[in-house]
Design a protein around this motif. Sequence first.
Motif, PDB file in Angstrom:
ATOM      1  N   UNK A  76      57.633  68.013  26.785  1.00  7.96           N
ATOM      2  CA  UNK A  76      58.911  68.118  27.471  1.00  7.96           C
ATOM      3  C   UNK A  76      59.096  69.557  27.947  1.00  7.96           C
ATOM      4  N   UNK A  77      59.576  69.715  29.158  1.00  3.41           N
ATOM      5  CA  UNK A  77      59.714  71.040  29.757  1.00  3.41           C
ATOM      6  C   UNK A  77      60.976  71.721  29.223  1.00  3.41           C
ATOM      7  N   UNK A  78      60.885  72.233  28.003  1.00  2.00           N
ATOM      8  CA  UNK A  78      62.076  72.775  27.347  1.00  2.00           C
ATOM      9  C   UNK A  78      62.569  74.055  28.015  1.00  2.00           C
ATOM     10  N   UNK A  79      61.676  74.751  28.718  1.00  2.00           N
ATOM     11  CA  UNK A  79      62.092  75.979  29.402  1.00  2.00           C
ATOM     12  C   UNK A  79      62.687  75.700  30.777  1.00  2.00           C
ATOM     13  N   UNK A  80      62.572  74.437  31.227  1.00  2.00           N
ATOM     14  CA  UNK A  80      63.131  74.022  32.524  1.00  2.00           C
ATOM     15  C   UNK A  80      62.564  74.821  33.691  1.00  2.00           C
ATOM     16  N   UNK A  81      61.296  75.196  33.589  1.00  2.00           N
ATOM     17  CA  UNK A  81      60.669  75.934  34.690  1.00  2.00           C
ATOM     18  C   UNK A  81      60.067  75.004  35.733  1.00  2.00           C
ATOM     19  N   UNK A  82      59.649  73.814  35.330  1.00  2.70           N
ATOM     20  CA  UNK A  82      59.046  72.841  36.250  1.00  2.70           C
ATOM     21  C   UNK A  82      57.906  73.470  37.053  1.00  2.70           C
ATOM     22  N   UNK A  83      57.099  74.285  36.395  1.00  4.57           N
ATOM     23  CA  UNK A  83      56.064  75.035  37.107  1.00  4.57           C
ATOM     24  C   UNK A  83      54.656  74.528  36.833  1.00  4.57           C
ATOM     25  N   UNK A  84      54.509  73.406  36.144  1.00  7.28           N
ATOM     26  CA  UNK A  84      53.174  72.861  35.908  1.00  7.28           C
ATOM     27  C   UNK A  84      53.249  71.340  35.830  1.00  7.28           C
ATOM     28  N   UNK A  85      53.656  70.742  36.928  1.00  4.91           N
ATOM     29  CA  UNK A  85      53.816  69.295  37.007  1.00  4.91           C
ATOM     30  C   UNK A  85      52.442  68.635  37.092  1.00  4.91           C
ATOM     31  N   UNK A 390      50.283  73.835  23.627  1.00  6.00           N
ATOM     32  CA  UNK A 390      49.858  72.804  24.557  1.00  6.00           C
ATOM     33  C   UNK A 390      49.188  73.439  25.773  1.00  6.00           C
ATOM     34  N   UNK A 391      48.009  72.972  26.174  1.00  7.00           N
ATOM     35  CA  UNK A 391      47.281  73.610  27.283  1.00  7.00           C
ATOM     36  C   UNK A 391      48.043  73.672  28.594  1.00  7.00           C
ATOM     37  N   UNK A 392      48.998  72.761  28.814  1.00 12.36           N
ATOM     38  CA  UNK A 392      49.702  72.739  30.086  1.00 12.36           C
ATOM     39  C   UNK A 392      50.811  73.754  30.219  1.00 12.36           C
ATOM     40  N   UNK A 393      51.209  74.397  29.126  1.00  8.75           N
ATOM     41  CA  UNK A 393      52.252  75.419  29.226  1.00  8.75           C
ATOM     42  C   UNK A 393      51.688  76.691  29.832  1.00  8.75           C
ATOM     43  N   UNK A 394      52.528  77.457  30.477  1.00 12.67           N
ATOM     44  CA  UNK A 394      52.044  78.669  31.159  1.00 12.67           C
ATOM     45  C   UNK A 394      53.153  79.708  31.198  1.00 12.67           C
ATOM     46  N   UNK A 395      52.746  80.948  31.108  1.00 11.87           N
ATOM     47  CA  UNK A 395      53.665  82.081  31.229  1.00 11.87           C
ATOM     48  C   UNK A 395      52.991  83.162  32.049  1.00 11.87           C
TER      49      UNK A 395
END
Length: 419
Positions: A76-85, A390-395
């Motif tokens: 779930x996109x808890x940071x609400x960035x929607x940057x790795x759909x 999770x591999x899909x998260x990014x910063x």
Amino acid sequence: MNFSKYLRFAVVGACALASCKGGPPTATKPGKYSSTTGLEYNTEEGQKVADYQGIPEGPGLIFIEGGRTVLGSQEEDVTMTHDNIERTVTIASFYMDEAEVANIHWLEYLHYARKDSSEEFYQSALPDTTVWARELSFNDPYVDYYLRYPGFRYFPVVGVSWLQANDYCTWRTAKVNEKLAGDGDDSGSSSSGGGGLFKRKSKNAAPDAAEGADGDGKTRISIENGNTLPNYRLPTEAEWEYAAQALIGTQETGNENQENKRIYPWDGRQVRNPYGKSQGTFLANFKRGRGDYAGIAGSLNDGAMITEYVYAYPPNDYGLYNMAGNVNEWVQDIYRPLSFDDVEDLNPFRRNGYLDPAEKYDKKGYQSLIDDHVRVYKGGSWRDVAYWLSPGTRRFMAEDSATAAIGFRCAMINAGSNK
């Protein structure tokens, strides 16, 4: 040309075109004659075709078989960035370091930087050990001891910026190829290992270290000889995420459908080992919650208050260690929130200067942190909660910045093969 000479040339040409014995020519068995002209190789006037037995083995690398996958956040996109759909892409096979670059490897780099390069460059290669210093905590001993004390030799190097990590990749390429060329005793393929190897390239320049050229162009290792490796480099974000997924371990034999997905680089939806004698132990080094970095004495969870041995915790199905936790890792890509939408679907990569220009982001007005000098990092660290594993998260962070929670590992293309 008399008839016998013509006939002999025609026979040689036909033999070359048909390869006579052993089937069609290959990279490792090109034959004695050209399959298009019939001309003989390796003569005084002919083309030099060196013996080639395949890409040499690169120290520290693991082969990552490429293929189709779905990149993007599985959480779930808890940071609400929607940057790795989520989107479907294909990644070509490549190589990646089995573990994070460790302190001992960076000290080796510093040794040769001091020996072969200028004092100015040596100083620029030093990690920022003050990243351990915190105003309201007593981490001061790590400032002096973490990098150089022998007990930390195989802990991941930290305090290294994206720019410094790229310089290391350039140096490593040159040093490994220097050794390979020396082992092959190939005339004209020596490399001095001198100061030119340490000169930082411009941010957008293509690296030339695969050719073994020093900064002044004085020496060169020939690619055509086949006795050298392509560039060590930072992995692209897509390569890194693909390698962390390690979906090779979820494939059913003969079934091309990907029926199982992973939230983390291991099976299941939990961060503990569900099997065997190690059942219940944590599978990565991360922060369990506020103030809980390692668990309770006598029954520690991940057992690491800060970073940990680079070979700690079970590897994923590719054989890669710590693709979640321990330290975050730099990747090549510049950060943009719409990378998932803009990049290609074969070997996607976000570079500078294409689409979504920095001018759209109001950094000067303090409404954004994004420009052409911020880079993506992935994987979570000892200081992060499980969400970031999770591999899909990014910063992202500025390419000239460093922290105690970011390290890196190198990657390399798989040259001349799809397998």
